[in-house]
Design an enzyme around this catalytic site. Structure first.
Site, PDB file in Angstrom:
ATOM      1  N   HIS A 147      -6.359  -6.993  -1.326  1.00 14.63           N
ATOM      2  CA  HIS A 147      -5.516  -5.905  -1.214  1.00 14.63           C
ATOM      3  C   HIS A 147      -4.589  -6.349  -0.042  1.00 14.63           C
ATOM      4  O   HIS A 147      -3.553  -6.114   0.039  1.00 14.63           O
ATOM      5  CB  HIS A 147      -5.972  -4.633  -1.080  1.00 14.63           C
ATOM      6  N   ASP A 150       0.982  -1.210  -0.097  1.00 14.18           N
ATOM      7  CA  ASP A 150      -0.044  -0.109   0.043  1.00 14.18           C
ATOM      8  C   ASP A 150       0.933   1.309  -0.138  1.00 14.18           C
ATOM      9  O   ASP A 150       1.797   1.463  -0.693  1.00 14.18           O
ATOM     10  CB  ASP A 150      -1.008  -0.163   1.094  1.00 14.18           C
ATOM     11  N   TYR A 186      -2.279  11.252   2.179  1.00 14.93           N
ATOM     12  CA  TYR A 186      -3.202  11.389   0.956  1.00 14.93           C
ATOM     13  C   TYR A 186      -3.054  12.945   0.653  1.00 14.93           C
ATOM     14  O   TYR A 186      -3.046  13.229  -0.412  1.00 14.93           O
ATOM     15  CB  TYR A 186      -4.447  10.979   1.562  1.00 14.93           C
TER      16      TYR A 186
END
Length: 298
Positions: free
Chosen positions: A267, A104, A211
């Site tokens: 994921h 990730d 982010y």
């Protein structure tokens, strides 16, 4: 031989990171980098296998997460600073090079290090995150990927994402893990550990600032070109966040690389398929990389 998990605080790049360490002191250094919304604990099924194989394993809580320092301000979470944290860990360990394995956001840091500091990265293993240039193109031109990435845009808002994440005893975080993984991947005990990490003062803002910083103007600090160090890509095809085709597109950015798809993994493949993932990682660490290939689907 079984090795104990050791906890340290390491000064690097002007901040202090909590770093779990395991394995023989003289072993080659392997650094495991977690993603969102996790912390060092996400690698709990890989640490013993790597340590028992003779590697010295360092697993930081990356900046903003769990017990590591959480500097204020979005600019403190730019990719160049995240990468510099890890270079500082190599220096603290007294190592010129290390193997870097990331999942990730940790994989995004691994890509950046492999591209910008190839002299410091012996090998890079990437789990379920594309090469930055591939992801950038997909976000601009691939409607399916854009739809899957809706949360990235939501995280750009001030304070509201933190408020939502915190509601009902961190329901958003717990649901994001359980709702996008195979059944029984995350036990109730596991989720309790995550909640403790999320509840650390400043953690939610620090985590989400990764982010936010990715969307701020960074000049060329985030640019990553062709990768010359050996790369091992592992990809769960049932990823709720990233299209599987991004894996093979990323492979074309590597001079020495290999890709394995896991047909039934999501994921969170390293927690769903730890035995297979560990086997492939150890095989990779014992080689120096081959001209890029894609293995048959698992």
């Amino acid at each position: 031989m079984a090795f104990e998990i050791e906890h340290y605080y390491v000064r690097t790049n002007g901040i202090t990171l909590h770093v779990v360490q395991c394995g023989p002191l003289e072993g080659p250094l392997v650094i495991l980098l977690h993603g969102f919304p996790e912390f060092w604990y996400s690698w709990r099924k890989q640490i013993p296998a790597l340590a028992e194989a003779g590697y010295r394993v360092w697993v930081p809580d990356q900046r903003g997460y769990n017990l590591s320092e959480k500097p204020t301000g979005v600019s403190n979470y730019r990719i160049d600073k995240l990468g510099a944290d890890i270079i500082g860990l190599l220096d603290a360990a007294g190592q010129a090079k290390a193997v870097v394995i990331g999942h990730d956001w940790g994989a995004a840091v691994a890509w950046w290090l492999a591209g910008r500091y190839p002299a410091r990265v012996a090998q890079a293993a990437i789990l379920n995150v594309p090469h930055p240039a591939v992801l950038s193109r997909a976000l601009r031109k691939a409607p399916r990927q854009l739809l899957k990435s809706w949360y990235i845009y939501f995280f750009q808002l001030p304070w509201l994402p933190e408020k939502l994440f915190r509601r009902k005893e961190y329901l958003f975080g717990r649901a994001s893990l359980r709702g996008t993984s195979r059944p029984d991947t995350f036990s109730s005990y596991d989720l309790q550990q995550y909640v403790k990490a999320w509840a650390q003062p400043g953690a939610l803002t620090g985590m989400i600032n990764w982010y936010r910083a990715a969307f701020r103007k960074t000049g060329r600090t985030g640019k990553v070109g062709r990768i010359t160090v050996p790369v091992r890509l592992l990809w769960g095809q049932r990823d709720a966040f990233l299209e599987p085709v991004l894996g093979c597109l990323s492979l074309t950015m590597c001079e020495k690389g290999e890709l394995t798809y896991f047909k039934d993994a999501t994921h969170w493949l390293h927690q769903e398929e730890p035995r297979a993932v560990n086997k492939l990682l150890l095989e990779f660490l014992q080689t120096q990389g081959q001209p890029y290939t894609q293995r048959n689907l698992r």
